[in-house]
Design a protein around this motif. Structure first.
Motif, PDB file in Angstrom:
ATOM      1  N   GLY A   1      -3.292  -9.539  -3.417  1.00  0.00           N
ATOM      2  CA  GLY A   1      -1.926  -9.940  -3.750  1.00  0.00           C
ATOM      3  C   GLY A   1      -1.081  -8.771  -4.214  1.00  0.00           C
ATOM      4  N   PHE A   2      -1.699  -7.817  -4.923  1.00  0.00           N
ATOM      5  CA  PHE A   2      -0.974  -6.621  -5.350  1.00  0.00           C
ATOM      6  C   PHE A   2      -0.485  -5.823  -4.155  1.00  0.00           C
ATOM      7  CE2 PHE A   2      -1.401  -2.036  -6.153  1.00  0.00           C
ATOM      8  CZ  PHE A   2      -0.389  -1.857  -7.094  1.00  0.00           C
ATOM      9  N   PHE A   3      -1.345  -5.639  -3.154  1.00  0.00           N
ATOM     10  CA  PHE A   3      -0.939  -4.900  -1.964  1.00  0.00           C
ATOM     11  C   PHE A   3       0.107  -5.673  -1.160  1.00  0.00           C
ATOM     12  CE2 PHE A   3      -5.349  -3.135  -2.508  1.00  0.00           C
ATOM     13  CZ  PHE A   3      -4.913  -1.908  -2.978  1.00  0.00           C
ATOM     14  N   LYS A   4      -0.014  -6.994  -1.140  1.00  0.00           N
ATOM     15  CA  LYS A   4       0.996  -7.808  -0.463  1.00  0.00           C
ATOM     16  C   LYS A   4       2.352  -7.655  -1.137  1.00  0.00           C
ATOM     17  CE  LYS A   4       2.393 -10.950   2.465  1.00  0.00           C
ATOM     18  NZ  LYS A   4       2.481 -10.670   3.912  1.00  0.00           N
ATOM     19  N   LEU A   5       2.371  -7.607  -2.451  1.00  0.00           N
ATOM     20  CA  LEU A   5       3.623  -7.417  -3.172  1.00  0.00           C
ATOM     21  C   LEU A   5       4.223  -6.051  -2.879  1.00  0.00           C
ATOM     22  CD1 LEU A   5       5.621  -8.535  -5.278  1.00  0.00           C
ATOM     23  CD2 LEU A   5       4.181  -7.520  -7.058  1.00  0.00           C
ATOM     24  N   MET A   6       3.378  -5.023  -2.772  1.00  0.00           N
ATOM     25  CA  MET A   6       3.874  -3.698  -2.414  1.00  0.00           C
ATOM     26  C   MET A   6       4.495  -3.700  -1.026  1.00  0.00           C
ATOM     27  SD  MET A   6       1.253  -0.767  -3.771  1.00  0.00           S
ATOM     28  CE  MET A   6       2.364   0.424  -3.016  1.00  0.00           C
ATOM     29  N   GLU A   7       3.848  -4.363  -0.096  1.00  0.00           N
ATOM     30  CA  GLU A   7       4.391  -4.443   1.263  1.00  0.00           C
ATOM     31  C   GLU A   7       5.771  -5.109   1.269  1.00  0.00           C
ATOM     32  OE1 GLU A   7       1.502  -6.561   3.468  1.00  0.00           O
ATOM     33  OE2 GLU A   7      -0.120  -5.150   2.981  1.00  0.00           O
ATOM     34  N   GLU A   8       5.891  -6.209   0.542  1.00  0.00           N
ATOM     35  CA  GLU A   8       7.170  -6.909   0.503  1.00  0.00           C
ATOM     36  C   GLU A   8       8.253  -6.059  -0.161  1.00  0.00           C
ATOM     37  OE1 GLU A   8       6.388 -10.540  -1.488  1.00  0.00           O
ATOM     38  OE2 GLU A   8       5.306 -11.459   0.197  1.00  0.00           O
ATOM     39  N   SER A   9       7.887  -5.303  -1.176  1.00  0.00           N
ATOM     40  CA  SER A   9       8.862  -4.437  -1.838  1.00  0.00           C
ATOM     41  C   SER A   9       9.359  -3.341  -0.907  1.00  0.00           C
ATOM     42  CB  SER A   9       8.233  -3.818  -3.092  1.00  0.00           C
ATOM     43  OG  SER A   9       9.114  -2.915  -3.710  1.00  0.00           O
ATOM     44  N   ILE A  10       8.441  -2.725  -0.162  1.00  0.00           N
ATOM     45  CA  ILE A  10       8.844  -1.674   0.780  1.00  0.00           C
ATOM     46  C   ILE A  10       9.683  -2.256   1.895  1.00  0.00           C
ATOM     47  CG2 ILE A  10       7.978   0.031   2.417  1.00  0.00           C
ATOM     48  CD1 ILE A  10       5.513   0.336   0.640  1.00  0.00           C
ATOM     49  N   GLU A  11       9.252  -3.392   2.440  1.00  0.00           N
ATOM     50  CA  GLU A  11       9.989  -3.991   3.549  1.00  0.00           C
ATOM     51  C   GLU A  11      11.383  -4.461   3.133  1.00  0.00           C
ATOM     52  OE1 GLU A  11       7.322  -7.010   4.763  1.00  0.00           O
ATOM     53  OE2 GLU A  11       6.132  -5.687   6.080  1.00  0.00           O
ATOM     54  N   SER A  12      11.515  -4.964   1.906  1.00  0.00           N
ATOM     55  CA  SER A  12      12.837  -5.403   1.446  1.00  0.00           C
ATOM     56  C   SER A  12      13.803  -4.226   1.339  1.00  0.00           C
ATOM     57  CB  SER A  12      12.714  -6.111   0.093  1.00  0.00           C
ATOM     58  OG  SER A  12      12.257  -5.215  -0.902  1.00  0.00           O
TER      59      SER A  12
END
Length: 400
Positions: free
Chosen positions: A336-347
């Protein structure tokens, strides 16, 4: 006549005293002449005035009555430097919490596994002692021997695992890591409060916060965005930084997130099997013990009661002593931590107006800190991720 004489006498004395005053004033104003004819010169105030101006310049204060412009202390820290130091401090606080939690988990492993191993060993020794007396004979004796053997084997396996990983030593390592990061946080906080930090201080602080002990790859970067060198573009973003962030997202999805999800699924299945097996074996042992001594069911009831209870002890020790459910939750949390990082970069990448994004330099540094990498290592990861075969050999994160 007497009054007139008195008044004239008073007038004359007054006029004479005023003349004396004027002479005294004139004597105070005019400089006395020396024997060689020169005048007595006043002390030179140039040095004194220069000293006062220097003190005023140091304190950032200048007299308002002077014609010169106010002089303030120009040694003011760069706001970008302060912002980067605060970002590093936030990452360090998160790192301290991470090491603290891992230390507590390993300490629980150590205590729970040690208690389980001791209990299993004592139970096995008791069964072996009872079997040695030959009480019951037949099926009862065989069940005691089998149960004692299984318990000893389980205790041996668990003891080998503990001696291999050394949970107590790992716990102390986490305590030391947490203490060192707290010390680094205090140093940076002191630097921000009373010092004038520079970009060199940011480099040193970031190197100390890396898990590799501050090692940094030295090479020249074409984009010149290594800790403070400005990007000639709006809000610190350019095409190369955007492509670098996209590659980081690909690596996170392909390696880190996928791997932790896979491990989480494995431990979830293992936890389900152990959670079902423990009560099932205990229930069978209870049924067997209920039929012990009854005619026609004596042999299998003793075997089921003794062996089932021994096996349930081993299963429960592995499940709860090894904290299998906690391990599953840890893997899922990391994914979930890595998923949150992905969403932050993509946003940030999806925002077309560059000015509305987070500052590119700051965002790149935060991503590097979250992954436990230096900026150069982050660029190398993004560059190698596009190479076939090499991208599959390394993970984005160096923390977990």
């Amino acid at each position: 006549m007497a009054s007139l004489k008195a008044s004239s006498l008073m007038f004359s004395s007054t006029s004479s005293s005023s003349c004396c005053r004027r002479e005294i004033i004139r004597a105070a104003v005019h400089m006395p002449k020396l024997r060689h004819g020169g005048l007595l010169s006043l002390p030179n105030l140039t040095k004194t005035r220069g000293l006062v101006e220097e003190l005023e310049m140091r304190s950032g204060y200048t007299n308002a009555n002077t014609n010169s412009s106010p002089k303030y202390d120009t040694r003011v820290s760069d706001p970008t430097v302060i912002a980067k130091l605060y970002a590093i401090m936030e990452a360090i606080v998160d790192r301290v919490e991470m090491h603290k939690n891992i230390g507590e988990q390993r300490n629980n492993w150590n205590s729970l596994l040690l208690t389980s191993i001791n209990a299993i060993t004592l139970t096995a020794a008791t069964m072996a002692g009872i079997a040695a007396t030959g009480v019951g004979g037949g099926a009862a004796l065989g069940s005691l021997k089998l149960s004692s053997t299984l318990l000893y084997l389980a205790a041996s396996g668990m003891l080998l695992i503990m001696n291999k990983i050394q949970p107590s030593q790992l716990t102390e390592e986490q305590r030391n890591a947490s203490r060192l990061f707290k010390q680094l946080h205090a140093e940076i906080h002191t630097m921000v409060c009373i010092g004038n930090p520079t970009m060199n201080d940011v480099k040193k602080a970031m190197e100390k916060s890396l898990p590799s002990g501050g090692l940094c790859i030295k090479r020249r970067d074409k984009r010149k965005n290594i800790m403070g060198e400005k990007i000639n573009n709006g809000n610190g973003w350019d095409d190369k930084l955007e492509e670098e962030m996209r590659e980081i997202v690909r690596v996170l999805k392909r390696k880190d997130e996928e791997d932790y999800l896979r491990l989480g699924e494995i431990f979830l299945k293992l936890n389900k099997v152990l959670a079902i097996s423990g009560p099932l074996l205990t229930g069978l042992a209870a049924i067997g013990s209920a039929f012990v001594g009854s005619p026609g069911h004596g042999s299998w009831a003793v075997v089921l009661g003794v062996v089932g209870g021994a096996l349930s002890t081993v299963v429960n020790a592995f499940e709860h002593g090894g904290q299998v459910g906690m391990v599953f939750e840890m893997y899922r949390s990391n994914a979930g931590f890595f998923k949150l990082m992905e969403e932050s970069i993509e946003s940030n990448l999806e925002e077309e107006e560059v000015e509305r994004r987070e500052n590119g330099e700051m965002f790149e540094m935060k991503v590097a800190l979250q992954l436990g990498r230096s900026l150069l290592e982050l660029k190398d990861l993004a560059a190698s991720s596009s190479i076939k075969g090499e991208a599959m050999q390394q993970f984005a994160s160096k923390l977990f």
